[in-house]
Design a protein around this motif. Structure first.
Motif, PDB file in Angstrom:
ATOM      1  N   HIS A   1       0.868  -1.181   0.000  1.00 27.64           N
ATOM      2  CA  HIS A   1       0.000   0.000   0.000  1.00 27.64           C
ATOM      3  C   HIS A   1       0.904   1.230   0.000  1.00 27.64           C
ATOM      4  O   HIS A   1       1.421   1.639   1.043  1.00 27.64           O
ATOM      5  CB  HIS A   1      -0.884  -0.015   1.247  1.00 27.64           C
ATOM      6  CG  HIS A   1      -2.021   0.962   1.228  1.00 27.64           C
ATOM      7  ND1 HIS A   1      -1.890   2.260   0.801  1.00 27.64           N
ATOM      8  CD2 HIS A   1      -3.326   0.826   1.605  1.00 27.64           C
ATOM      9  CE1 HIS A   1      -3.049   2.887   0.909  1.00 27.64           C
ATOM     10  NE2 HIS A   1      -3.940   2.033   1.381  1.00 27.64           N
ATOM     11  N   PRO A   2       1.117   1.873  -1.162  1.00 27.45           N
ATOM     12  CA  PRO A   2       2.111   2.941  -1.232  1.00 27.45           C
ATOM     13  C   PRO A   2       1.734   4.208  -0.478  1.00 27.45           C
ATOM     14  O   PRO A   2       2.618   4.954  -0.047  1.00 27.45           O
ATOM     15  CB  PRO A   2       2.229   3.210  -2.737  1.00 27.45           C
ATOM     16  CG  PRO A   2       0.930   2.756  -3.306  1.00 27.45           C
ATOM     17  CD  PRO A   2       0.504   1.596  -2.470  1.00 27.45           C
ATOM     18  N   LEU A   3       0.445   4.472  -0.303  1.00 23.86           N
ATOM     19  CA  LEU A   3       0.034   5.673   0.420  1.00 23.86           C
ATOM     20  C   LEU A   3       0.176   5.532   1.927  1.00 23.86           C
ATOM     21  O   LEU A   3       0.228   6.517   2.658  1.00 23.86           O
ATOM     22  CB  LEU A   3      -1.417   6.029   0.079  1.00 23.86           C
ATOM     23  CG  LEU A   3      -1.646   6.589  -1.330  1.00 23.86           C
ATOM     24  CD1 LEU A   3      -3.139   6.675  -1.620  1.00 23.86           C
ATOM     25  CD2 LEU A   3      -0.998   7.947  -1.488  1.00 23.86           C
TER      26      LEU A   3
ATOM     27  N   ALA B   1       0.738  12.827   3.594  1.00 17.71           N
ATOM     28  CA  ALA B   1       1.428  14.033   3.107  1.00 17.71           C
ATOM     29  C   ALA B   1       2.936  13.825   3.107  1.00 17.71           C
ATOM     30  O   ALA B   1       3.628  14.213   2.150  1.00 17.71           O
ATOM     31  CB  ALA B   1       1.048  15.234   3.971  1.00 17.71           C
ATOM     32  N   ALA B   2       3.470  13.212   4.160  1.00 19.44           N
ATOM     33  CA  ALA B   2       4.911  12.968   4.243  1.00 19.44           C
ATOM     34  C   ALA B   2       5.363  11.973   3.184  1.00 19.44           C
ATOM     35  O   ALA B   2       6.404  12.165   2.528  1.00 19.44           O
ATOM     36  CB  ALA B   2       5.274  12.467   5.636  1.00 19.44           C
ATOM     37  N   ILE B   3       4.590  10.914   2.982  1.00 15.88           N
ATOM     38  CA  ILE B   3       4.935   9.893   1.989  1.00 15.88           C
ATOM     39  C   ILE B   3       4.870  10.477   0.584  1.00 15.88           C
ATOM     40  O   ILE B   3       5.749  10.240  -0.246  1.00 15.88           O
ATOM     41  CB  ILE B   3       3.982   8.688   2.133  1.00 15.88           C
ATOM     42  CG1 ILE B   3       4.274   7.939   3.444  1.00 15.88           C
ATOM     43  CG2 ILE B   3       4.101   7.751   0.940  1.00 15.88           C
ATOM     44  CD1 ILE B   3       3.196   6.951   3.836  1.00 15.88           C
TER      45      ILE B   3
ATOM     46  N   MET C   1       0.093   9.596  -6.520  1.00 14.00           N
ATOM     47  CA  MET C   1      -1.244   9.230  -6.983  1.00 14.00           C
ATOM     48  C   MET C   1      -1.312   9.181  -8.504  1.00 14.00           C
ATOM     49  O   MET C   1      -2.030   8.351  -9.075  1.00 14.00           O
ATOM     50  CB  MET C   1      -2.286  10.213  -6.440  1.00 14.00           C
ATOM     51  CG  MET C   1      -3.722   9.872  -6.823  1.00 14.00           C
ATOM     52  SD  MET C   1      -4.279   8.250  -6.221  1.00 14.00           S
ATOM     53  CE  MET C   1      -4.559   8.621  -4.489  1.00 14.00           C
ATOM     54  N   GLU C   2      -0.545  10.031  -9.166  1.00 15.29           N
ATOM     55  CA  GLU C   2      -0.507   9.976 -10.631  1.00 15.29           C
ATOM     56  C   GLU C   2       0.013   8.622 -11.105  1.00 15.29           C
ATOM     57  O   GLU C   2      -0.494   8.050 -12.080  1.00 15.29           O
ATOM     58  CB  GLU C   2       0.352  11.103 -11.174  1.00 15.29           C
ATOM     59  CG  GLU C   2      -0.227  12.491 -10.959  1.00 15.29           C
ATOM     60  CD  GLU C   2       0.722  13.588 -11.384  1.00 15.29           C
ATOM     61  OE1 GLU C   2       0.709  13.951 -12.575  1.00 15.29           O
ATOM     62  OE2 GLU C   2       1.488  14.085 -10.519  1.00 15.29           O
ATOM     63  N   ASP C   3       1.009   8.089 -10.406  1.00 14.18           N
ATOM     64  CA  ASP C   3       1.539   6.779 -10.773  1.00 14.18           C
ATOM     65  C   ASP C   3       0.575   5.659 -10.392  1.00 14.18           C
ATOM     66  O   ASP C   3       0.504   4.628 -11.078  1.00 14.18           O
ATOM     67  CB  ASP C   3       2.905   6.561 -10.114  1.00 14.18           C
ATOM     68  CG  ASP C   3       4.024   7.297 -10.845  1.00 14.18           C
ATOM     69  OD1 ASP C   3       3.753   7.890 -11.912  1.00 14.18           O
ATOM     70  OD2 ASP C   3       5.162   7.292 -10.349  1.00 14.18           O
ATOM     71  N   ILE C   4      -0.175   5.849  -9.315  1.00 14.15           N
ATOM     72  CA  ILE C   4      -1.209   4.875  -8.953  1.00 14.15           C
ATOM     73  C   ILE C   4      -2.286   4.839 -10.035  1.00 14.15           C
ATOM     74  O   ILE C   4      -2.717   3.760 -10.481  1.00 14.15           O
ATOM     75  CB  ILE C   4      -1.813   5.208  -7.578  1.00 14.15           C
ATOM     76  CG1 ILE C   4      -0.793   4.950  -6.471  1.00 14.15           C
ATOM     77  CG2 ILE C   4      -3.085   4.396  -7.327  1.00 14.15           C
ATOM     78  CD1 ILE C   4      -1.242   5.409  -5.090  1.00 14.15           C
ATOM     79  N   ILE C   5      -2.741   6.017 -10.481  1.00 10.78           N
ATOM     80  CA  ILE C   5      -3.751   6.082 -11.538  1.00 10.78           C
ATOM     81  C   ILE C   5      -3.235   5.409 -12.810  1.00 10.78           C
ATOM     82  O   ILE C   5      -3.950   4.627 -13.451  1.00 10.78           O
ATOM     83  CB  ILE C   5      -4.136   7.549 -11.825  1.00 10.78           C
ATOM     84  CG1 ILE C   5      -4.886   8.159 -10.643  1.00 10.78           C
ATOM     85  CG2 ILE C   5      -4.997   7.641 -13.091  1.00 10.78           C
ATOM     86  CD1 ILE C   5      -5.134   9.647 -10.775  1.00 10.78           C
ATOM     87  N   ALA C   6      -1.991   5.690 -13.170  1.00  9.28           N
ATOM     88  CA  ALA C   6      -1.406   5.087 -14.371  1.00  9.28           C
ATOM     89  C   ALA C   6      -1.368   3.569 -14.257  1.00  9.28           C
ATOM     90  O   ALA C   6      -1.646   2.852 -15.234  1.00  9.28           O
ATOM     91  CB  ALA C   6      -0.005   5.645 -14.605  1.00  9.28           C
TER      92      ALA C   6
ATOM     93  N   GLY D   1       3.237  17.083  -4.031  1.00  9.65           N
ATOM     94  CA  GLY D   1       2.891  15.709  -4.358  1.00  9.65           C
ATOM     95  C   GLY D   1       1.590  15.224  -3.770  1.00  9.65           C
ATOM     96  O   GLY D   1       1.118  14.139  -4.128  1.00  9.65           O
ATOM     97  N   PHE D   2       0.973  16.006  -2.862  1.00 12.66           N
ATOM     98  CA  PHE D   2      -0.302  15.555  -2.277  1.00 12.66           C
ATOM     99  C   PHE D   2      -1.393  15.667  -3.338  1.00 12.66           C
ATOM    100  O   PHE D   2      -1.538  16.687  -4.002  1.00 12.66           O
ATOM    101  CB  PHE D   2      -0.673  16.402  -1.060  1.00 12.66           C
ATOM    102  CG  PHE D   2      -1.735  15.764  -0.206  1.00 12.66           C
ATOM    103  CD1 PHE D   2      -1.383  15.026   0.913  1.00 12.66           C
ATOM    104  CD2 PHE D   2      -3.080  15.879  -0.531  1.00 12.66           C
ATOM    105  CE1 PHE D   2      -2.355  14.421   1.702  1.00 12.66           C
ATOM    106  CE2 PHE D   2      -4.058  15.275   0.233  1.00 12.66           C
ATOM    107  CZ  PHE D   2      -3.695  14.545   1.357  1.00 12.66           C
ATOM    108  N   HIS D   3      -2.194  14.617  -3.463  1.00 15.07           N
ATOM    109  CA  HIS D   3      -3.203  14.527  -4.514  1.00 15.07           C
ATOM    110  C   HIS D   3      -4.556  14.242  -3.866  1.00 15.07           C
ATOM    111  O   HIS D   3      -4.795  13.156  -3.336  1.00 15.07           O
ATOM    112  CB  HIS D   3      -2.829  13.409  -5.486  1.00 15.07           C
ATOM    113  CG  HIS D   3      -3.569  13.425  -6.787  1.00 15.07           C
ATOM    114  ND1 HIS D   3      -2.930  13.378  -8.004  1.00 15.07           N
ATOM    115  CD2 HIS D   3      -4.898  13.479  -7.067  1.00 15.07           C
ATOM    116  CE1 HIS D   3      -3.831  13.385  -8.972  1.00 15.07           C
ATOM    117  NE2 HIS D   3      -5.037  13.447  -8.420  1.00 15.07           N
TER     118      HIS D   3
END
Length: 348
Positions: free
Chosen positions: A8-10, A178-180, A193-198, A287-289
């Motif tokens: 879970h990357p987030l 936010a830190a991650i 999150m952009e990479d998660i969406i991709a 980077g926060f999405h």
């Protein structure tokens, strides 16, 4: 049988997926009973128009979205500062903030899934305004918006509403996220999150709804059976950053997810919904999405997902279901609400 760990990357933690466990024999507690009839107006409901709340304030005869300060807030603007100092290494601090309630509609018997497209968009516009108003205050470091829906998550009042906590502290999940996200941005110069969406679009199996600027999916790393993310494709730190067109797209995807939830078992689908928005503490939060997360507690009709040894004792989530299978179930149901399917046919 399969046993798998998914990252879970987030949250930067592993989720154990053991989908075969969903069919194991169960003799524990369930949510029994048919769906209860709910009136359009309840004279005893503190959220209905014209009714008097516990504070003694009478609600206006509102017709759209209605916002008011919570009569029993968990934080307050005048939190006592002269707190007794605890012993040893322990610390305390005032829990300052503003708590509000947002009623979606005057109808006591409606849910977010049953609102019209314009009503959902109006609600999102209200959330934008609340974030801007509360987040601009120097004493507010975080604006948390959330909805608890259904008796399965402990809600006693079915009137469609959510809550807002604008606090002098940042809630831990958002602080970690936010830190991650910031660290991922620093290391990759891309948004996490952009990479998660991709990744979700490259796979495709878990996507529930998508249009020009918004997408909804069960993430690869879902912890709950029907956990769903609703995300704008562009990297906005909060809902306040969405343009009018993006807000409209987002409201359509959000509404479709809600309808699919209810249509799955032809019942109001319980969940905890949380808006993940950047803190308002004056920091950059690169980077926060912004996105909305749904955490539904049911893994089968009337069968709860209990948090037990692995989650409470061990600190790692054990998922009894496969996100791919659960996404397929939701995609297989109609995108028109079961209570209004006849109306849609009549207007076709």
């Amino acid at each position: 049988m399969t046993w798998e760990q998914r990252w879970h990357p987030l949250r930067e933690e592993w989720v154990v997926v053991a989908a075969h466990r969903n069919n194991r024999p169960w003799v524990g507690g369930t949510l029994d009973g048919p769906e209860k009839a709910i009136p359009e107006y309840d004279p005893g409901c503190p959220l209905c128009p014209r009714n008097t709340r516990v504070s003694g304030v009478t609600n206006p005869d509102y017709s759209g979205v209605f916002v008011f300060d919570n009569d029993a807030p968990c934080v307050g603007p005048k939190a006592p500062r002269d707190l007794p100092k605890p012993a040893g290494i322990y610390r305390n601090a005032p829990a300052e903030g503003i708590a509000r309630v947002v009623c979606y509609t005057p109808r006591h018997d409606m849910t977010l899934a049953e609102l019209g497209a314009g009503q959902v968009e109006a609600l999102l516009s209200c959330w934008q305004e609340q974030y801007r108003d509360l987040g601009s205050r120097p004493e507010v470091n975080h604006v948390l918006m959330f909805e608890n829906k259904g008796e399965a998550v402990g809600v006693s009042n079915p009137h469609p509403h959510c809550q807002i906590y604008a606090t002098n502290f940042v809630f831990k999940t958002i602080e970690n996220e936010a830190a991650i996200s910031a660290r991922y941005w620093d290391e990759n110069r891309r948004g996490l999150m952009e990479d998660i969406i991709a990744s979700e679009r490259a796979d495709g199996r878990r996507i529930l709804a998508e249009n020009d600027s918004a997408i909804a999916f069960l993430p690869y790393f879902a912890r709950y059976a029907y956990e769903t993310f609703v995300v704008p494709k562009q990297p906005h730190g909060s809902l306040a950053g969405l343009s009018a067109a993006e807000l409209r797209d987002f409201s359509k995807v959000l509404h479709e997810v809600q309808v699919r939830f209810d249509n799955l078992w032809k019942m109001p689908f319980p969940y905890v919904m949380a808006l993940h928005q950047a803190p308002t503490d004056g920091k950059a939060h690169e980077g926060f999405h912004f996105h909305i997360e749904f955490h539904p507690p049911l893994r089968k009709p009337n069968l709860l997902k209990y948090l037990a040894g692995p989650e409470v004792g061990g600190g790692s989530f054990l998922s009894d279901t496969s996100p791919e299978e659960k996404a397929a179930e939701l995609k297989a149901v109609p995108a028109v609400h079961y209570r209004h399917a006849g109306e849609a046919v009549a207007h076709a």
